[in-house]
Scaffold this motif. Sequence first.
Motif, PDB file in Angstrom:
ATOM      1  N   PRO A 145       0.626  -1.148  -0.106  1.00 32.53           N
ATOM      2  CA  PRO A 145       0.123   0.090   0.002  1.00 32.53           C
ATOM      3  C   PRO A 145       1.064   1.379   0.118  1.00 32.53           C
ATOM      4  N   SER A 146       0.406   2.229  -0.642  1.00 31.55           N
ATOM      5  CA  SER A 146       1.022   3.505  -0.638  1.00 31.55           C
ATOM      6  C   SER A 146       0.958   4.423   0.587  1.00 31.55           C
ATOM      7  N   ALA A 147      -0.614   4.339   1.132  1.00 35.70           N
ATOM      8  CA  ALA A 147      -1.079   5.003   2.428  1.00 35.70           C
ATOM      9  C   ALA A 147      -1.773   3.923   3.336  1.00 35.70           C
ATOM     10  N   PRO A 148      -1.034   2.963   4.033  1.00 35.49           N
ATOM     11  CA  PRO A 148      -1.586   1.943   4.652  1.00 35.49           C
ATOM     12  C   PRO A 148      -2.529   2.652   5.879  1.00 35.49           C
ATOM     13  N   ARG A 149      -3.657   1.793   5.971  1.00 37.03           N
ATOM     14  CA  ARG A 149      -4.595   2.452   7.165  1.00 37.03           C
ATOM     15  C   ARG A 149      -3.953   1.701   8.288  1.00 37.03           C
ATOM     16  N   PHE A 150      -3.639   2.499   9.358  1.00 32.86           N
ATOM     17  CA  PHE A 150      -3.217   2.044  10.701  1.00 32.86           C
ATOM     18  C   PHE A 150      -3.587   3.028  11.648  1.00 32.86           C
ATOM     19  N   ARG A 151      -3.538   2.374  13.014  1.00 33.11           N
ATOM     20  CA  ARG A 151      -3.954   3.227  14.121  1.00 33.11           C
ATOM     21  C   ARG A 151      -2.449   3.389  14.870  1.00 33.11           C
ATOM     22  N   ALA A 152      -1.678   2.276  14.904  1.00 31.77           N
ATOM     23  CA  ALA A 152      -0.280   2.596  15.619  1.00 31.77           C
ATOM     24  C   ALA A 152       0.435   1.878  14.748  1.00 31.77           C
ATOM     25  N   ALA A 153       1.824   2.235  14.909  1.00 30.97           N
ATOM     26  CA  ALA A 153       2.986   1.273  14.403  1.00 30.97           C
ATOM     27  C   ALA A 153       4.297   1.734  15.077  1.00 30.97           C
ATOM     28  N   THR A 154       5.044   0.626  15.371  1.00 29.59           N
ATOM     29  CA  THR A 154       6.333   0.912  15.981  1.00 29.59           C
ATOM     30  C   THR A 154       7.339  -0.158  15.398  1.00 29.59           C
ATOM     31  N   THR A 155       8.669   0.158  15.259  1.00 31.29           N
ATOM     32  CA  THR A 155       9.767  -0.546  14.925  1.00 31.29           C
ATOM     33  C   THR A 155      10.714  -0.317  15.870  1.00 31.29           C
ATOM     34  N   THR A 156      11.404  -1.349  16.532  1.00 32.35           N
ATOM     35  CA  THR A 156      12.521  -1.271  17.500  1.00 32.35           C
ATOM     36  C   THR A 156      13.500  -2.063  17.308  1.00 32.35           C
ATOM     37  N   LEU A 157      14.952  -1.865  17.614  1.00 38.13           N
ATOM     38  CA  LEU A 157      15.999  -2.516  17.455  1.00 38.13           C
ATOM     39  C   LEU A 157      16.616  -2.611  18.901  1.00 38.13           C
ATOM     40  N   HIS A 158      17.146  -4.174  19.118  1.00 33.21           N
ATOM     41  CA  HIS A 158      17.940  -4.582  20.229  1.00 33.21           C
ATOM     42  C   HIS A 158      19.165  -4.995  19.598  1.00 33.21           C
ATOM     43  N   ARG A 159      20.041  -4.634  20.335  1.00 28.72           N
ATOM     44  CA  ARG A 159      21.477  -5.143  20.197  1.00 28.72           C
ATOM     45  C   ARG A 159      22.146  -5.922  21.429  1.00 28.72           C
ATOM     46  N   ASP A 160      22.243  -7.131  21.180  1.00 25.78           N
ATOM     47  CA  ASP A 160      22.598  -8.124  22.454  1.00 25.78           C
ATOM     48  C   ASP A 160      21.573  -7.827  23.594  1.00 25.78           C
ATOM     49  N   GLY A 161      20.337  -7.712  23.395  1.00 23.60           N
ATOM     50  CA  GLY A 161      19.418  -7.607  24.403  1.00 23.60           C
ATOM     51  C   GLY A 161      19.099  -6.096  24.696  1.00 23.60           C
ATOM     52  N   VAL A 162      19.971  -5.294  24.355  1.00 27.19           N
ATOM     53  CA  VAL A 162      20.003  -3.632  24.815  1.00 27.19           C
ATOM     54  C   VAL A 162      19.173  -3.031  23.591  1.00 27.19           C
ATOM     55  N   LEU A 163      18.105  -2.074  24.243  1.00 25.29           N
ATOM     56  CA  LEU A 163      17.456  -1.455  23.329  1.00 25.29           C
ATOM     57  C   LEU A 163      18.231  -0.331  22.567  1.00 25.29           C
ATOM     58  N   ILE A 164      18.524  -0.351  21.258  1.00 24.56           N
ATOM     59  CA  ILE A 164      19.092   0.648  20.446  1.00 24.56           C
ATOM     60  C   ILE A 164      18.075   2.075  20.281  1.00 24.56           C
ATOM     61  N   GLY A 165      16.888   1.702  20.000  1.00 27.79           N
ATOM     62  CA  GLY A 165      15.958   2.824  19.593  1.00 27.79           C
ATOM     63  C   GLY A 165      14.663   2.278  19.074  1.00 27.79           C
ATOM     64  N   THR A 166      13.659   3.182  19.154  1.00 24.15           N
ATOM     65  CA  THR A 166      12.297   2.660  18.634  1.00 24.15           C
ATOM     66  C   THR A 166      11.645   4.024  17.864  1.00 24.15           C
ATOM     67  N   ARG A 167      11.291   3.294  16.612  1.00 33.15           N
ATOM     68  CA  ARG A 167      10.775   4.604  15.673  1.00 33.15           C
ATOM     69  C   ARG A 167       8.941   4.288  15.559  1.00 33.15           C
ATOM     70  N   ARG A 168       8.415   5.344  15.553  1.00 36.79           N
ATOM     71  CA  ARG A 168       6.920   5.243  15.508  1.00 36.79           C
ATOM     72  C   ARG A 168       6.353   5.866  14.320  1.00 36.79           C
ATOM     73  N   GLY A 169       5.183   5.256  13.788  1.00 36.65           N
ATOM     74  CA  GLY A 169       4.490   6.019  12.847  1.00 36.65           C
ATOM     75  C   GLY A 169       4.554   5.563  11.450  1.00 36.65           C
ATOM     76  N   ALA A 170       5.473   4.677  11.213  1.00 36.45           N
ATOM     77  CA  ALA A 170       5.492   4.151   9.786  1.00 36.45           C
ATOM     78  C   ALA A 170       5.609   2.828   9.751  1.00 36.45           C
ATOM     79  N   PRO A 171       4.485   1.928   9.258  1.00 40.33           N
ATOM     80  CA  PRO A 171       4.682   0.489   9.635  1.00 40.33           C
ATOM     81  C   PRO A 171       5.513  -0.061   8.915  1.00 40.33           C
ATOM     82  N   GLY A 172       6.505  -1.022   9.455  1.00 37.16           N
ATOM     83  CA  GLY A 172       7.646  -1.570   8.687  1.00 37.16           C
ATOM     84  C   GLY A 172       8.862  -0.767   8.179  1.00 37.16           C
TER      85      GLY A 172
END
Length: 544
Positions: A370-397
């Motif tokens: 989809p070019s403009a997917p319908r969604f209520r919330a979206a998050t993407t997170t990255l962990h390195r060796d179990g430690v959170l590197i960061g969280t990004r919100r608002g764009a699915p995938g």
Amino acid sequence: MNDSSTPSRTTASPRNAPGAPRPAFRRRALRVLALAGVLSATTLSALPPTAVAAARVPETYTLTIRHLDRQGAATDAYQTRVTGISGPGASEAVTPHDDSGTVTVRLPEGRYLLDSTVVGREEGSGTDWIVQPRLDLDRDTTVTVDARTTAPVDVRPQDPEARFLSRLGAVEVTHGGTTRFANVMAGPGLRVAHLGPDAEPGSVKEWFDTYWAGTTTDYALGYTFTSSRALTGLVRHPSPSSLAAVKVRRAAPDGDAGTAFASVQPSAGPTVGLVQPLRPLGTATVLVTPERGRWDVEYEGPSAPGETPNRYARNGFAVRAGATTTHTFDNAVFGPALDTAPGARPAGVRDGAALSLDVPLLADGEGHAPSAPRFRAATTTLHRDGVLIGTRRGAPGRGAFTTTPGAASYRLTATATRGDGAAPSGRVTAAWTFTSAATARPTALPLSTVRFTPVLGLDGTAPADDRMRVPVTVQGAAAGTGVRSLAVSVSTDNGTTWTRVPVADGRAAFRNPAAGRSVSLRAELTDTRGNTLTQTLTNAYRTR
């Protein structure tokens, strides 16, 4: 379009009343116009200052163009364009006009493309398009554009009830590594002719696309020609058995209302497409010519005023005479999908210390992104060796992160909740684990996805209590022989509890719950290198 009006070279058609097909330039940057701009901008490289100073002033010659109508009389109802291709005049482009019907212009020597439209004065008299693909201006030259030399473009289906919609003719001329382009849009009374000497073999490519509306189906009839000449006339009356059917289905799994639009057009070359409105659970059928090559379908979903409509596309698919190709848009099961075409951009990339993800997390049931997917919330997170590197919100995938160079174990998780607040929600989660270190150049991450493609109605439902055999397809790094293990589980209580189900011959087997319930799907995959994926689709589809 009124035949007596001046033909347009750069016109997009207005939207017709609801329920009627409408011709329109394709949305992707109005390819006819964009192509014309690119080609007209193709010029010789600039010379360095010292070379410019030493360069001789190019010789110029007088080009006289006479315009005659179908009665052989001089006419002022013409539009002529002379475009440089090679030589000192390569960057020239002029549209000379004189009310006497004879016009004179002085141009540098070189090879030119000349095309001219002559319009009859009487209602319904039609348009003549005359093309001279090779005009070598090396002396004072006179050219006569004579409408009496043209022959009809008669391309129509064998359907007496079909109604003409639109037509595009286009020509592309290549010489000395440079290509120039001309086109015309005109009504059903178009006539065409070649003018002047032959160009080099294979240097002239021409397209004619004609669109018709029938009572039960519509027609997109396109033909391509490559030779040393422009066409003089074209007659094609294809039989139904020589055409291919393209069906576009509009699903509404969340009870969507409003009108969507589907367009069908050839993949290659300049084109005008056929756009049809689609009500919920509707189907549009277009018969197309296999001779035109591959075809594209684009779908635009309904949207409220001021909102960006969601669009899907299925491009470059083959068609075959007598066969039907069906494309369903916006249906369940929604979930991650990867572009599997050769040379496609990878879903995740490691570049030095940077790591990024770009996965269509809410692709529809056929994998259309989809070019403009319908969604209520979206998050993407990255962990390195179990430690959170960061969280990004608002764009699915989607998400970009900066990590540290050394090798480490990573967990990348993308989640989106479908729906717009009014429709039933579904939650999509993909969690990948892999080992990664800094790279000297952009390198694809070893990511995979799993596609579930049950047979569903256009309302996104399957029969209650049915025994299901749902196709399961692995995409990405583990596709083919890269799967070490794959387990599929099903939930019928919105993901509270899960039951492992058998997978055999690429299909997961289970029984649907009672009517009015939902089915959730989970895949747990490990590839042969130890990378993993856990993918969960909550409320993937409903039962009826």
